[in-house]
Write an enzyme that holds these catalytic residues in place. Structure first.
Site, short mmCIF file in Angstrom:
data_model
loop_
_atom_site.label_atom_id
_atom_site.label_comp_id
_atom_site.label_asym_id
_atom_site.label_seq_id
_atom_site.Cartn_x
_atom_site.Cartn_y
_atom_site.Cartn_z
N ARG A 118 0.60 -1.32 -0.07
CA ARG A 118 -0.13 0.05 0.14
C ARG A 118 0.82 1.34 -0.12
O ARG A 118 0.36 2.29 -0.20
CB ARG A 118 -0.93 0.08 1.17
CG ARG A 118 -2.04 -1.07 1.21
CD ARG A 118 -2.81 -1.14 0.01
NE ARG A 118 -3.56 0.28 -0.27
CZ ARG A 118 -4.60 0.63 0.61
NH1 ARG A 118 -5.34 -0.12 1.69
NH2 ARG A 118 -5.01 1.90 0.48
N ARG A 157 2.89 -17.60 -9.99
CA ARG A 157 2.32 -18.05 -11.27
C ARG A 157 3.67 -18.99 -11.95
O ARG A 157 3.50 -19.84 -12.49
CB ARG A 157 2.02 -17.14 -12.38
CG ARG A 157 0.79 -16.34 -12.21
CD ARG A 157 0.60 -15.39 -13.43
NE ARG A 157 0.11 -16.22 -14.67
CZ ARG A 157 0.34 -15.73 -15.76
NH1 ARG A 157 0.44 -14.59 -16.02
NH2 ARG A 157 -0.16 -16.36 -16.65
N ARG A 208 4.16 1.97 10.50
CA ARG A 208 4.30 0.70 10.50
C ARG A 208 4.92 0.03 12.06
O ARG A 208 4.88 -0.88 12.36
CB ARG A 208 5.07 -0.29 9.51
CG ARG A 208 3.98 -0.07 7.95
CD ARG A 208 2.83 -0.32 8.15
NE ARG A 208 1.80 0.07 7.04
CZ ARG A 208 0.61 -0.35 6.82
NH1 ARG A 208 -0.02 -1.04 7.77
NH2 ARG A 208 -0.04 -0.12 5.79
C1 LIG Z 1 -2.57 1.00 11.20
C2 LIG Z 1 -3.07 1.21 9.97
C3 LIG Z 1 -4.11 0.49 9.53
C4 LIG Z 1 -4.66 0.86 8.18
N1 LIG Z 1 -5.95 0.46 7.75
C5 LIG Z 1 -6.21 0.30 6.64
C6 LIG Z 1 -7.63 -0.02 6.23
O1 LIG Z 1 -8.44 -0.52 6.92
N2 LIG Z 1 -7.82 0.01 4.71
C7 LIG Z 1 -7.08 0.61 3.90
O2 LIG Z 1 -7.53 0.55 2.75
N3 LIG Z 1 -5.96 0.96 4.26
C8 LIG Z 1 -5.47 0.83 5.44
N4 LIG Z 1 -4.12 1.38 6.10
C9 LIG Z 1 -3.21 1.90 4.85
C10 LIG Z 1 -3.20 3.20 4.77
O3 LIG Z 1 -4.22 3.95 4.69
C11 LIG Z 1 -1.94 3.72 3.69
O4 LIG Z 1 -2.61 3.24 2.56
C12 LIG Z 1 -0.83 3.02 3.93
O5 LIG Z 1 -0.50 3.07 5.20
C13 LIG Z 1 0.28 3.84 3.18
O6 LIG Z 1 0.65 5.11 3.52
P1 LIG Z 1 0.73 6.43 2.39
O7 LIG Z 1 -0.47 6.88 1.71
O8 LIG Z 1 1.27 7.56 3.59
O9 LIG Z 1 2.21 5.84 1.87
P2 LIG Z 1 2.54 6.05 0.42
O10 LIG Z 1 1.46 5.65 -0.89
O11 LIG Z 1 3.94 5.51 0.31
O12 LIG Z 1 2.41 7.39 0.27
C14 LIG Z 1 3.43 8.46 0.91
C15 LIG Z 1 2.91 9.80 1.08
O13 LIG Z 1 2.98 10.27 -0.47
C16 LIG Z 1 1.53 11.10 -0.40
N5 LIG Z 1 0.59 10.57 -1.29
C17 LIG Z 1 0.94 9.35 -1.99
N6 LIG Z 1 0.05 9.12 -2.91
C18 LIG Z 1 -0.77 10.53 -2.88
C19 LIG Z 1 -1.96 10.36 -3.61
N7 LIG Z 1 -2.73 9.71 -4.45
N8 LIG Z 1 -2.55 11.82 -3.34
C20 LIG Z 1 -2.13 12.88 -2.21
N9 LIG Z 1 -0.76 12.47 -1.75
C21 LIG Z 1 -0.40 11.08 -2.15
C22 LIG Z 1 1.02 11.10 0.78
O14 LIG Z 1 1.61 12.49 1.63
C23 LIG Z 1 1.72 10.07 1.58
O15 LIG Z 1 1.40 10.01 2.92
C24 LIG Z 1 -3.58 1.42 7.26
C25 LIG Z 1 -2.46 1.65 7.42
C26 LIG Z 1 -2.03 1.46 8.99
C27 LIG Z 1 -0.69 2.09 9.24
#
Ligand SMILES: Cc1cc2nc3c(=O)[nH]c(=O)nc-3n(C[C@H](O)[C@H](O)[C@H](O)COP(=O)(O)OP(=O)(O)OC[C@H]3O[C@@H](n4cnc5c(N)ncnc54)[C@H](O)[C@@H]3O)c2cc1C
Length: 209
Positions: free
Chosen positions: A81, A93, A169
């Protein structure tokens, strides 16, 4: 490189395969604003701390880690994610799942270990049988307890994104398994970018310890 391989869970690991940059690379990137470079250790450390605290993120993108990681699917689907970074993943695969490719939590007692072993043996048996009947691996794997299956991937990530991963994490709110991987990644990160890690820890530590 390959000198930093940390075992995680029963069969997984985090290994640093390659790396570009250092704390000084980050400092030098920030100081290009003034066409300057290092100003000595303490001043450089202070600058890193200031950069991290104030959210000046791009200099931290100048240091890049390439990890090789082995995780069960239950961890990988959370890891992937994190969009800012590059992944290349072992294909089920093209590679078979075998006896030793399953994660079983240590904390489970004898009964649960026994129950899992039975499911594993039954499902592996059908997985192989299906393949012998001409079903491709990618369909035959539907018989397996997929969340438990290990695979290996390469993750290339810059220090800024790695710190975002660590912050989220290592947190107590994250699942135990991915926290253990984050701990291993943290150890490598701290070893390779000690000043940056110090700045990160000063701001974030309280949230995950
Ligand atoms: C404890 C925990 C529980 C979670 N539970 C769930 C859940 O129930 N369901 C679920 O779907 N996910 C869940 N997640 C996943 C979470 O929502 C994030 O998708 C994941 O942690 C990746 O974080 P991130 O987007 O900051 O990281 P990255 O994708 O690496 O992004 C890094 C940073 O880049 C920026 N960024 C990246 N893409 C975009 C964009 N498209 N638009 C704007 N800014 C962007 C943001 O500032 C982001 O913080 C969970 C995460 C944690 C830690």
């Amino acid at each position: 490189m390959g000198d930093s391989k940390i075992p995680v869970l029963d069969k997984g690991y985090v290994e640093l395969q390659d790396m570009m940059g250092s704390d000084r690379t980050i400092v030098a990137a920030a100081r290009v604003s003034y066409l300057q470079d290092s100003k000595g250790e303490q001043a450089d450390k202070n600058l890193l701390e200031h950069l991290y605290k104030s959210g000046h993120g791009t200099p931290f993108e100048m240091a890049v880690f390439k990890f090789r990681v082995k995780t069960p699917e239950v961890v990988f689907r959370q890891w992937v994610r994190h969009r800012i970074g590059s992944f290349n993943v072992q294909s089920r695969r093209y590679t078979d799942v075998g006896e030793d490719d399953f994660y079983v939590p240590e904390s489970w007692g004898e009964n649960l270990h026994g129950a899992f072993e039975r499911i594993k043996q039954d499902s592996l048996h059908i997985y192989k049988l299906a393949q012998n009947m001409g079903i491709p691996r990618e369909q035959a794997r539907l018989f397996l307890p997929g969340f438990a299956v290990y695979s290996t991937f390469i993750w290339t990530v810059n220090a800024r994104s790695l710190m975002n991963f660590l912050k989220l994490r290592l947190s107590k709110g994250a699942q135990l398994e991915i926290r253990q991987y984050a701990r291993a990644a943290w150890e490598i990160f701290e070893d390779k970018l000690p000043w940056t890690a110090e700045s990160f820890a000063k701001k974030e530590w309280v949230k995950w310890d």
